[in-house]
Design a protein around this motif. Structure first.
Motif, PDB file in Angstrom:
ATOM      1  N   ARG A   1      -2.936   5.443   2.414  1.00  9.56           N
ATOM      2  CA  ARG A   1      -4.111   4.675   2.833  1.00  9.56           C
ATOM      3  C   ARG A   1      -4.771   4.005   1.650  1.00  9.56           C
ATOM      4  O   ARG A   1      -5.277   2.887   1.767  1.00  9.56           O
ATOM      5  CB  ARG A   1      -5.098   5.614   3.537  1.00  9.56           C
ATOM      6  N   THR A   2      -4.785   4.632   0.487  1.00 12.24           N
ATOM      7  CA  THR A   2      -5.510   4.079  -0.657  1.00 12.24           C
ATOM      8  C   THR A   2      -4.642   3.878  -1.889  1.00 12.24           C
ATOM      9  O   THR A   2      -5.135   3.447  -2.929  1.00 12.24           O
ATOM     10  CB  THR A   2      -6.677   5.013  -1.036  1.00 12.24           C
TER      11      THR A   2
ATOM     12  N   ASP B   1      -6.363  11.773  -1.073  1.00 12.86           N
ATOM     13  CA  ASP B   1      -5.800  11.250   0.184  1.00 12.86           C
ATOM     14  C   ASP B   1      -4.399  11.811   0.422  1.00 12.86           C
ATOM     15  O   ASP B   1      -4.030  12.082   1.569  1.00 12.86           O
ATOM     16  CB  ASP B   1      -5.744   9.721   0.118  1.00 12.86           C
TER      17      ASP B   1
ATOM     18  N   LYS C   1       0.840  -1.198   0.000  1.00  8.85           N
ATOM     19  CA  LYS C   1       0.000   0.000   0.000  1.00  8.85           C
ATOM     20  C   LYS C   1       0.873   1.246   0.000  1.00  8.85           C
ATOM     21  O   LYS C   1       1.913   1.286   0.666  1.00  8.85           O
ATOM     22  CB  LYS C   1      -0.917   0.017   1.226  1.00  8.85           C
TER      23      LYS C   1
ATOM     24  N   TYR D   1      -1.540   2.267  -4.333  1.00 11.08           N
ATOM     25  CA  TYR D   1      -1.137   0.910  -4.644  1.00 11.08           C
ATOM     26  C   TYR D   1       0.014   0.941  -5.637  1.00 11.08           C
ATOM     27  O   TYR D   1       0.334   1.983  -6.231  1.00 11.08           O
ATOM     28  CB  TYR D   1      -2.301   0.112  -5.233  1.00 11.08           C
TER      29      TYR D   1
END
Length: 1006
Positions: free
Chosen positions: A203-204, A282, A200, A206
């Motif tokens: 938090r979001t 984010d 990760k 990739y």
């Protein structure tokens, strides 16, 4: 609207707004700086993370590939053909290499060089002996013989995971590829690459893996594995990572149109690229939170500042409000100004004191203003009632004010010209350049003065003398222009009357000059016959008494000719035709020539002539030597005329400089009869002598001094006289003369350059055919008499028309053309002859103009008509023969040695000249002088004194024919022209010829 608020409110508002702007600007700048720093930190951290992962994975790939290569070297190539033996060998090799079995989690396979499976760990009966020769990795390794990592593809074994195949060649001892060792890695399992999808970012965010053909290798969304990435152009950073090897971070859009921070890092061992996406929402969430803190802190700070300002303003500006209310009350009353009282200290107290001082100064200025207004009122009344026109314009020229006089003079009312420019008065009679210079002058801050020719409203023209000045403010900038004009129409009309009167007088003077020139022409024509016939008689056999009578006749003719020349000179001067011809000359040689000319008369009267030339006088100067000689001869001749005994002295001295030119002062003193004091003022006027009885006793026209004065003035000098009756007179004059270059390197001819005994031209050429044109029978007879002893054939015509007809019907070697004739004058006859020659293609015949006009304008007209030469009457025999010789020298066999009064018989041994016996006593002395001239000319050549050579040549040209030596006349002419044109070669040649002639000449008296 702000005027309804108090000063306190205004200042509080202004300061509050100022603080609001300052705080807001500071907060904005802080927020921008923080945001930029935060974004850079996020991007750097993300790139560092991706680079670390890529480096670790890349290292693992290289290690696995290296171990696989080592295993390939241990494969027993001798068992390649024995599949069971090869299976056992492969399993044995991998038993101790746990890393390989762990890393290559989808199995290790050994292929024969034909592509069939000959060994596999773990063993699978489904693939054993199966043909994989069509696989891309097998073909690449067999072809290139180098290790290879394949593109991702689906496994043939269930559950058909996407895999990547590592392949290395297996060589025998001859370095031939006998098998290919392959190892498969699953892209879904976490042991090797599958773990990448689980990392990760924030938090979001990739991480995913793709290769350069845009195929997704690893992705959190397993459905996207082995799918194509975003199309070209959808994600610029994605394209840059593939096409331009971009490595780094930047903002872009993901494949699902979500703004993200994208990071790319390329593997070193493969063409794979590791990428990370971090949604901006984010990633920048802390920034959005920080903005609200900044806004809150800024609002609180501004509120506190405004509160403090209001408190401070209230405490400090309340006294000022009281002062303002008192000042407002003072401004509304017309009563006398009263002082205000504010019982406060500090700046407000100082302000109150200053305000009271201001009131006192205002009271003083009110009195001064009243006085100034009274003066302005007087000035306004003066301008309004002025007799001059007054105009005031703005700086662009638009009229703002005119006085009543303007209305009276121009006829325009004030309302008609308000806002217009003074161009409304332009008449069109003046050049635009005058107005341009006017505008340039006044806009530069200077005053302009001049005269206008303006037009009134009714179209009437008038003249005005104007003065236009700029008006400036305290800073020196031009604000207005004021013009003052005076009507001078009456003055200009009077000036025009004077000009007309002057032109009338000049016309009358010109008519008089033309009359004198015409009379000179009419007198010269018969004088030509009188003097010419006298010369012919003197050449004949005469007894003593007859020669005396003829000599008296000729002298009287010469005196009359001198009078005519004086009249012609004064007419030239007054008509404006006389011009100076400046050439270099020797001052001392000029004085010597004057003394030589006047020497005979000096000796006859038994008086002494003394010449004194200052040592500082330059030897050579530039000027009109002929006119200077004329002045000197006039003055010296007068001195000889009026002196019976004693001394005449010529003095030349330097009298300073004038505009770079040398000023010479000439003085001619005598011991003659003197001039009465009451006559000196009139002595330089025309036809004036000191006493009328003088004319009867001494002769003369009274023009010599007038001509001398005019010539001196042309030479930028002046002339004056001092005299005592019975003691003598001294005439003085000055002349400005330019310096002349002194060429000291002139070559002097050696004695060896002479060729004694050289034969002259033959004496008996073919006769010349001459056409003589003259309306005067006397002049025709004279010319025929001059030429009767030559072999020339002479035809005569009475006017130009007859001459043209005769010329058309015959061939002539030369034409002697009179100019002033009835029926057809010489100009028109010459033009018609030239036109006929051009139409027939004939060679131009020399045409000599014979005219009694001596003006340069008449000479120019004759040349323009087509004449090749010009002779002024009276014409001497020698001058006529010389001119004929000069203009026919290019005609074959036309040269002839001519003599005055005899024939020639010249041979190579001697030159025989026959001379009248009456000249026997004069000839030896004349020839000795000419030999002396040879030496003088050579000396002058060495000194580059061309003027001295010209004077000597001119003297020989005039005297040679008179004594019977026409050859000397010809040589003198050649020397004069060569000196005038600075042709030294001709001077040297003609000097040698003169010496040869003088040393070989033999005289026979008849």
């Amino acid at each position: 609207m702000m005027r309804r608020f108090s000063l306190k409110t205004k200042m509080a508002t202004v300061v509050s707004v100022l603080f609001l702007v300052i705080f807001a600007a500071g907060a904005f700048m802080f927020e921008r700086t923080f945001e930029e720093h935060f974004k850079k930190t996020i991007a750097d951290q993300q790139f560092e993370l991706v680079s670390k992962i890529a480096s670790d994975v890349d290292l693992g790939i290289r290690d696995a590939q290296k171990v696989l290569i080592d295993v390939a070297k241990l494969v027993p190539t001798g068992d390649i053909g024995n599949y069971p033996a090869m299976q056992r060998s492969l399993e044995k090799l991998l038993e101790s290499r746990f890393f390989l079995k762990t890393y290559f989690d989808h199995g290790i396979v050994l292929y024969s060089k034909t592509g069939r499976v000959i060994g596999e760990v773990p063993y699978s009966s489904e693939r054993y002996a199966k043909d994989f020769s069509g696989r891309e990795y097998f073909q690449y390794t067999m072809k290139t013989k180098v290790p290879y990592i394949s593109k991702p593809f689906r496994s043939v074994l269930a559950p058909y995971d996407p895999i990547v195949m590592f392949s290395v060649p297996v060589f025998d001892k001859n370095r031939e590829v006998v098998a290919v060792l392959g190892a498969a890695v699953s892209l879904l399992k976490d042991v090797t690459f599958g773990g990448i999808a689980g990392i990760k970012v924030g938090r979001t965010g990739y991480i995913y893996l793709f290769n350069v053909d845009r195929t997704i290798i690893i992705h959190p969304d397993k459905a996207r594995i082995l799918q194509q990435g975003p199309p070209r152009g959808a994600n610029p950073l994605f394209d840059a990572a593939i096409d331009h090897w971009f490595e780094g971070s930047g903002e872009t859009m993901s494949s699902i149109d979500v703004p993200v921070i994208a990071t790319f890092k390329r593997f070193r061992s493969t063409d794979w690229i590791l990428a990370a996406h971090y949604p901006i929402k984010d990633a920048y969430a802390p920034i959005y939170k920080e903005r609200w803190y900044i806004v809150a802190y800024t609002a609180i700070g501004i509120a506190l500042c405004v509160l403090i300002i209001l408190v401070v303003m209230r405490r400090n500006l309340s006294p000022l409000s009281e002062l303002a209310s008192q000042a407002e009350g003072i401004g509304r009353t017309d009563d006398s100004l009263k002082l205000v009282r504010v019982d406060v200290g500090g700046e407000i107290g100082v302000l109150a004191s200053s305000f009271n001082a201001m009131l006192e100064r205002l009271a003083d200025r009110e009195g001064s203003l009243k006085k100034t207004m009274d003066e302005l009122r007087k000035l306004h009344n003066a301008v309004e009632h002025s007799s001059a026109v007054v105009v005031i314009t703005d700086r662009k020229g638009s009229i703002e004010y005119v006085n009543p006089k303007f209305v009276e003079v121009t006829g325009y009312e004030r309302s008609e010209i308000s806002g217009k420019t003074p161009r409304i008065l332009k008449s069109g009679e003046m050049e635009q350049d005058i107005y341009d210079k006017l505008w340039t002058t006044i806009t530069s801050g200077e005053e302009w003065q001049g005269i206008f020719h303006n037009k009134k409203k009714n179209g009437e023209l008038y003249w005005a003398a104007a003065s236009i000045s700029p008006l400036k403010d305290t800073a020196g900038a031009i604000t207005h222009f004021v013009g003052v004009q005076e009507d001078i129409t009456a003055i200009k009309l009077f000036e025009q009357e004077l000009k007309d009167a002057k032109e009338t007088a000049e016309t009358a003077n010109q008519a008089k000059s033309d009359f004198l020139a015409g009379m000179s022409h009419e007198i010269r024509t018969p004088m030509n016959a009188i003097i010419g016939m006298a010369d012919l008689l003197l050449e004949s056999s005469l007894d003593g008494e007859q020669r005396k009578y003829v000599t008296t006749l000729r002298n009287a003719g010469e005196n009359l000719l001198n009078i005519i020349n004086d009249i012609l000179d004064i007419s030239k001067i007054e008509a404006g035709y006389l011009e100076l011809h400046e050439t270099p000359f020797d001052v001392r040689a000029l004085i010597d020539a004057v003394c030589d000319t006047i020497g005979i008369r000096i000796r006859e009267k038994g008086i002494t002539l003394d010449c004194k030339i200052g040592p500082d006088i330059p030897r050579r100067l530039t000027g009109d030597a002929g006119r200077l000689r004329q002045v000197l001869l006039n003055l010296v001749g007068n001195a000889v005329k009026f002196t019976e005994e004693g001394v005449i002295t010529i003095t030349v001295e330097q009298d300073g400089m004038d505009d770079g030119k040398t000023v010479l002062k000439f003085s001619i003193s005598d011991t003659g009869i003197g001039i009465p004091a009451d006559k000196i003022a009139r002595i330089f006027e025309k036809f004036t002598q000191a006493d009328s009885s003088t004319t009867r006793k001494y002769g003369g026209t009274g023009l010599g001094l007038t001509i001398s004065r005019r010539l001196v003035e042309l030479m930028r000098g002046k002339i004056w006289v001092s005299s005592t009756v019975g003691s003598g007179s001294t005439f003085c004059f000055t002349a400005s003369l330019a310096s002349a270059a002194d060429d000291t390197e002139a070559t002097t001819p050696s004695e060896n350059s002479v060729s004694p005994g050289a034969p002259e031209v033959p004496c008996e050429p073919r006769p010349l055919s001459i056409l003589l044109v003259d309306d005067s029978e006397d002049n025709r007879l004279l010319v025929q008499s001059f030429l009767k002893k030559t072999s020339f054939k002479i035809d005569s015509a009475q006017n130009g028309r007859i001459a043209v007809e005769m010329f058309m019907g015959s061939v002539y070697d030369i034409v002697l053309m009179d100019i002033q004739m009835p029926v057809m004058d010489g100009y028109e006859a010459t033009r018609q002859i030239r036109q006929r020659e051009r139409s027939d293609g004939r060679r131009a015949t020399p045409i000599l103009a014979l005219t009694a006009y001596a003006l340069e304008e008449e000479m120019r007209k004759s040349y323009e008509a087509g004449c090749t030469g010009h002779l002024t009457k009276p014409v001497s025999k020698s001058a006529l023969i010389e001119a004929i010789r000069e203009h026919t020298k290019d005609i074959p066999a036309a040269e002839e040695t001519l003599t005055a009064g005899g024939t020639c018989n010249e041979t190579a041994a001697k030159t025989v000249v026959r001379i009248d016996r009456d000249l026997e006593d004069l000839i030896p002395g004349y020839l000795r002088k000419r030999l002396a001239d040879v030496r003088s000319i050579r000396e002058a050549v060495g000194n580059n004194d061309l003027e001295a050579i010209r004077i000597l040549g001119h003297t020989m040209k005039g005297s040679g024919g008179g004594y019977g030596f026409d050859r000397i006349t010809e040589i003198g002419h050649q020397l004069e022209e060569a000196a005038r044109t600075s042709n030294k070669d001709v001077i040297i040649t003609q000097t040698a010829e003169l010496e040869r002639f003088l040393t070989t000449v033999h005289i026979e008296y008849t």
